[in-house]
Write an enzyme that holds these catalytic residues in place. Structure first.
Site, PDB file in Angstrom:
ATOM      1  CE1 TYR A  18     122.765  39.422  13.379  1.00 18.59           C
ATOM      2  CE2 TYR A  18     123.158  40.837  11.494  1.00 18.59           C
ATOM      3  CZ  TYR A  18     122.961  40.703  12.920  1.00 18.59           C
ATOM      4  OH  TYR A  18     122.820  41.820  13.582  1.00 18.59           O
ATOM      5  CG  HIS A  22     118.898  41.169  10.744  1.00 19.38           C
ATOM      6  ND1 HIS A  22     119.560  40.110  11.437  1.00 19.38           N
ATOM      7  CD2 HIS A  22     118.750  41.911  11.908  1.00 19.38           C
ATOM      8  CE1 HIS A  22     119.795  40.282  12.546  1.00 19.38           C
ATOM      9  NE2 HIS A  22     119.194  41.611  12.927  1.00 19.38           N
ATOM     10  CE1 TYR A  41     120.357  48.258  14.928  1.00 14.76           C
ATOM     11  CE2 TYR A  41     118.148  48.099  15.836  1.00 14.76           C
ATOM     12  CZ  TYR A  41     119.631  47.651  15.826  1.00 14.76           C
ATOM     13  OH  TYR A  41     119.981  46.821  16.910  1.00 14.76           O
ATOM     14  CD1 TRP A  76     116.390  39.954  17.392  1.00 12.22           C
ATOM     15  CD2 TRP A  76     114.885  39.265  15.813  1.00 12.22           C
ATOM     16  NE1 TRP A  76     117.074  40.316  16.332  1.00 12.22           N
ATOM     17  CE2 TRP A  76     116.240  39.647  15.105  1.00 12.22           C
ATOM     18  CE3 TRP A  76     113.785  38.723  15.212  1.00 12.22           C
ATOM     19  CZ2 TRP A  76     116.203  39.664  13.928  1.00 12.22           C
ATOM     20  CZ3 TRP A  76     114.095  38.794  13.593  1.00 12.22           C
ATOM     21  CH2 TRP A  76     115.186  38.926  12.994  1.00 12.22           C
ATOM     22  CD1 TRP A  77     118.015  40.106  21.508  1.00  9.80           C
ATOM     23  CD2 TRP A  77     117.738  39.972  23.705  1.00  9.80           C
ATOM     24  NE1 TRP A  77     118.191  41.004  21.932  1.00  9.80           N
ATOM     25  CE2 TRP A  77     117.913  41.464  23.505  1.00  9.80           C
ATOM     26  CE3 TRP A  77     117.500  39.721  25.129  1.00  9.80           C
ATOM     27  CZ2 TRP A  77     117.985  42.248  24.463  1.00  9.80           C
ATOM     28  CZ3 TRP A  77     117.621  40.724  25.937  1.00  9.80           C
ATOM     29  CH2 TRP A  77     117.833  41.898  25.724  1.00  9.80           C
TER      30      TRP A  77
END
Length: 104
Positions: A18, A22, A41, A76-77
């Protein structure tokens, strides 16, 4: 400016993956996030529970919600669905949190 907090769930054993994904976030994804009014963010991980806590600031809730319909967000999802809990449309299973305190 609207402050948003959300929680999501990462599958066990995917913490490093993960973070890697990112750290290599696609430039077009970053552009879309800014285009739809988000900034500042951050995503935090509770390593004991694999709960992700996301914080971001948005200009407008409706505009931000429209970002989910973009091609890059959908891509992206799909890219992330194998390492975290997702809905049938590949969006992350997430819960919006209610702000109960803020201090500048």
């Amino acid at each position: 400016m609207i402050r948003k907090g959300i929680v999501m769930k990462l599958y066990k054993g995917f913490q490093d993956e993960y973070q890697r994904r990112h750290s290599e976030i696609w430039p077009e994804m970053v552009d879309m996030i800014h285009e739809y009014g988000a900034k500042n963010y951050s995503i935090f991980l509770d390593e004991k529970t694999n709960i992700l806590f996301g914080y971001l600031e948005i200009e407008n809730e409706e505009k931000w919600n429209e970002s989910a319909e973009t091609r890059i967000c959908q891509k992206w999802w799909a890219y992330m669905k194998d390492i975290m809990e997702t809905n049938p449309d590949n969006s992350p299973v997430s819960t919006d949190l209610k702000e109960v305190f803020h201090m500048d």
